[in-house]
Design a protein around this motif. Structure first.
Motif, PDB file in Angstrom:
ATOM      1  N   UNK A   6       0.782  -1.217   0.000  1.00 26.44           N
ATOM      2  CA  UNK A   6       0.000   0.000   0.000  1.00 26.44           C
ATOM      3  C   UNK A   6       0.817   1.271   0.000  1.00 26.44           C
ATOM      4  N   UNK A   7       2.130   1.157  -0.080  1.00 26.86           N
ATOM      5  CA  UNK A   7       2.951   2.361  -0.100  1.00 26.86           C
ATOM      6  C   UNK A   7       2.926   2.983  -1.488  1.00 26.86           C
ATOM      7  N   UNK A   8       3.251   4.280  -1.504  1.00 25.97           N
ATOM      8  CA  UNK A   8       3.374   4.954  -2.783  1.00 25.97           C
ATOM      9  C   UNK A   8       4.592   5.861  -2.717  1.00 25.97           C
ATOM     10  N   UNK A   9       5.147   6.160  -3.868  1.00 29.47           N
ATOM     11  CA  UNK A   9       6.318   7.020  -3.953  1.00 29.47           C
ATOM     12  C   UNK A   9       5.932   8.420  -3.482  1.00 29.47           C
ATOM     13  N   UNK A  10       6.716   8.978  -2.597  1.00 28.60           N
ATOM     14  CA  UNK A  10       6.450  10.323  -2.073  1.00 28.60           C
ATOM     15  C   UNK A  10       6.748  11.408  -3.104  1.00 28.60           C
ATOM     16  N   UNK A  11       7.397  11.056  -4.191  1.00 25.98           N
ATOM     17  CA  UNK A  11       7.784  12.040  -5.201  1.00 25.98           C
ATOM     18  C   UNK A  11       6.825  12.053  -6.388  1.00 25.98           C
ATOM     19  N   UNK A  12       6.623  10.890  -7.022  1.00 26.97           N
ATOM     20  CA  UNK A  12       5.728  10.842  -8.181  1.00 26.97           C
ATOM     21  C   UNK A  12       4.318  10.395  -7.813  1.00 26.97           C
ATOM     22  N   UNK A  13       4.144   9.890  -6.592  1.00 25.14           N
ATOM     23  CA  UNK A  13       2.866   9.446  -6.042  1.00 25.14           C
ATOM     24  C   UNK A  13       2.324   8.156  -6.661  1.00 25.14           C
ATOM     25  N   UNK A  14       3.140   7.451  -7.429  1.00 20.09           N
ATOM     26  CA  UNK A  14       2.690   6.169  -7.985  1.00 20.09           C
ATOM     27  C   UNK A  14       2.625   5.130  -6.875  1.00 20.09           C
ATOM     28  N   UNK A  15       1.585   4.285  -6.897  1.00 15.83           N
ATOM     29  CA  UNK A  15       1.535   3.191  -5.922  1.00 15.83           C
ATOM     30  C   UNK A  15       2.593   2.146  -6.262  1.00 15.83           C
ATOM     31  N   UNK A  16       3.008   1.396  -5.252  1.00 14.02           N
ATOM     32  CA  UNK A  16       4.070   0.420  -5.460  1.00 14.02           C
ATOM     33  C   UNK A  16       3.724  -0.621  -6.519  1.00 14.02           C
ATOM     34  N   UNK A  17       2.438  -0.845  -6.757  1.00 17.55           N
ATOM     35  CA  UNK A  17       2.025  -1.822  -7.770  1.00 17.55           C
ATOM     36  C   UNK A  17       2.349  -1.359  -9.193  1.00 17.55           C
ATOM     37  N   UNK A  18       2.604  -0.061  -9.374  1.00 19.59           N
ATOM     38  CA  UNK A  18       2.871   0.472 -10.720  1.00 19.59           C
ATOM     39  C   UNK A  18       4.356   0.645 -11.012  1.00 19.59           C
ATOM     40  N   UNK A  19       5.223   0.312 -10.054  1.00 21.23           N
ATOM     41  CA  UNK A  19       6.668   0.452 -10.251  1.00 21.23           C
ATOM     42  C   UNK A  19       7.349  -0.865  -9.901  1.00 21.23           C
ATOM     43  N   UNK A  20       8.623  -0.976 -10.267  1.00 16.63           N
ATOM     44  CA  UNK A  20       9.342  -2.223  -9.997  1.00 16.63           C
ATOM     45  C   UNK A  20       9.699  -2.372  -8.524  1.00 16.63           C
ATOM     46  N   UNK A  21      10.061  -1.255  -7.859  1.00 11.23           N
ATOM     47  CA  UNK A  21      10.499  -1.350  -6.476  1.00 11.23           C
ATOM     48  C   UNK A  21      10.286  -0.019  -5.768  1.00 11.23           C
ATOM     49  N   UNK A  22       9.986  -0.094  -4.473  1.00 14.54           N
ATOM     50  CA  UNK A  22       9.831   1.083  -3.626  1.00 14.54           C
ATOM     51  C   UNK A  22      10.728   0.893  -2.407  1.00 14.54           C
ATOM     52  N   UNK A  23      11.470   1.925  -2.062  1.00 15.40           N
ATOM     53  CA  UNK A  23      12.301   1.901  -0.866  1.00 15.40           C
ATOM     54  C   UNK A  23      11.665   2.845   0.141  1.00 15.40           C
ATOM     55  N   UNK A  24      11.460   2.347   1.364  1.00 20.72           N
ATOM     56  CA  UNK A  24      10.807   3.139   2.407  1.00 20.72           C
ATOM     57  C   UNK A  24      11.856   3.763   3.317  1.00 20.72           C
ATOM     58  N   UNK A  25      11.605   5.002   3.686  1.00 21.22           N
ATOM     59  CA  UNK A  25      12.408   5.706   4.678  1.00 21.22           C
ATOM     60  C   UNK A  25      11.491   6.178   5.778  1.00 21.22           C
ATOM     61  N   UNK A  26      12.009   6.983   6.709  1.00 19.81           N
ATOM     62  CA  UNK A  26      11.153   7.451   7.794  1.00 19.81           C
ATOM     63  C   UNK A  26      10.101   8.442   7.298  1.00 19.81           C
ATOM     64  N   UNK A  27       8.927   7.923   6.997  1.00 20.94           N
ATOM     65  CA  UNK A  27       7.820   8.774   6.582  1.00 20.94           C
ATOM     66  C   UNK A  27       7.731   9.035   5.100  1.00 20.94           C
ATOM     67  N   UNK A  28       8.649   8.498   4.326  1.00 18.99           N
ATOM     68  CA  UNK A  28       8.580   8.722   2.893  1.00 18.99           C
ATOM     69  C   UNK A  28       9.095   7.491   2.156  1.00 18.99           C
ATOM     70  N   UNK A  29       8.754   7.428   0.893  1.00 18.92           N
ATOM     71  CA  UNK A  29       9.178   6.323   0.041  1.00 18.92           C
ATOM     72  C   UNK A  29       9.622   6.897  -1.291  1.00 18.92           C
TER      73      UNK A  29
END
Length: 120
Positions: A6-29
């Motif tokens: 359920x995470x999404x990129x904090x920059x482009x706002x794409x959900x993780x299902x639409x990208x190859x990989x998401x890296x999570x940090x403190x409060x942002x991805x």
């Protein structure tokens, strides 16, 4: 860092299902696509800072595009808020007072308690 569903990129706002990989940090991805763009930007010549942020270009977006983006921005804000609540809960678990939490967040003890007590 780990990723959670359920995470999404904090920059482009794409959900993780639409990208190859998401890296999570403190409060942002950040997604792999935004990382690649960052690498490209950093490898290029240094530019003077823009007077206004370049992304998004609100002046070029239609009202409909702006409205479509609102739920994405709200989801990113919830993601950050959830992470902040987790940090506050850990501070409280370790014995930090509401006064200290409030001071750290530049708000009153009461405001900190009202905002975060129910998230514990």
């Amino acid at each position: 860092m780990d990723t959670r569903p359920g995470q999404r990129c904090s920059f482009c706002l794409k959900p993780e299902e639409e990208v190859a990989q998401v890296v999570a940090g403190p409060g942002s991805c950040i997604c792999d696509e935004c990382v690649a763009l960052c690498v490209q930007i950093m490898a290029g010549p240094r530019r003077p800072p823009a007077a206004e942020p370049e992304v998004p270009r609100w002046s070029t977006m239609t009202d409909e595009a702006l409205l479509d983006r609102l739920p994405l921005v709200a989801a990113a804000a919830r993601q950050v808020e959830d992470a902040l609540a987790g940090w506050v809960a850990e501070c409280r678990r370790r014995g930090a007072s509401w006064a200290r939490v409030g001071t750290a967040l530049q708000m009153s003890r009461q405001a900190a308690w009202e905002r975060f007590e129910r998230t514990r």
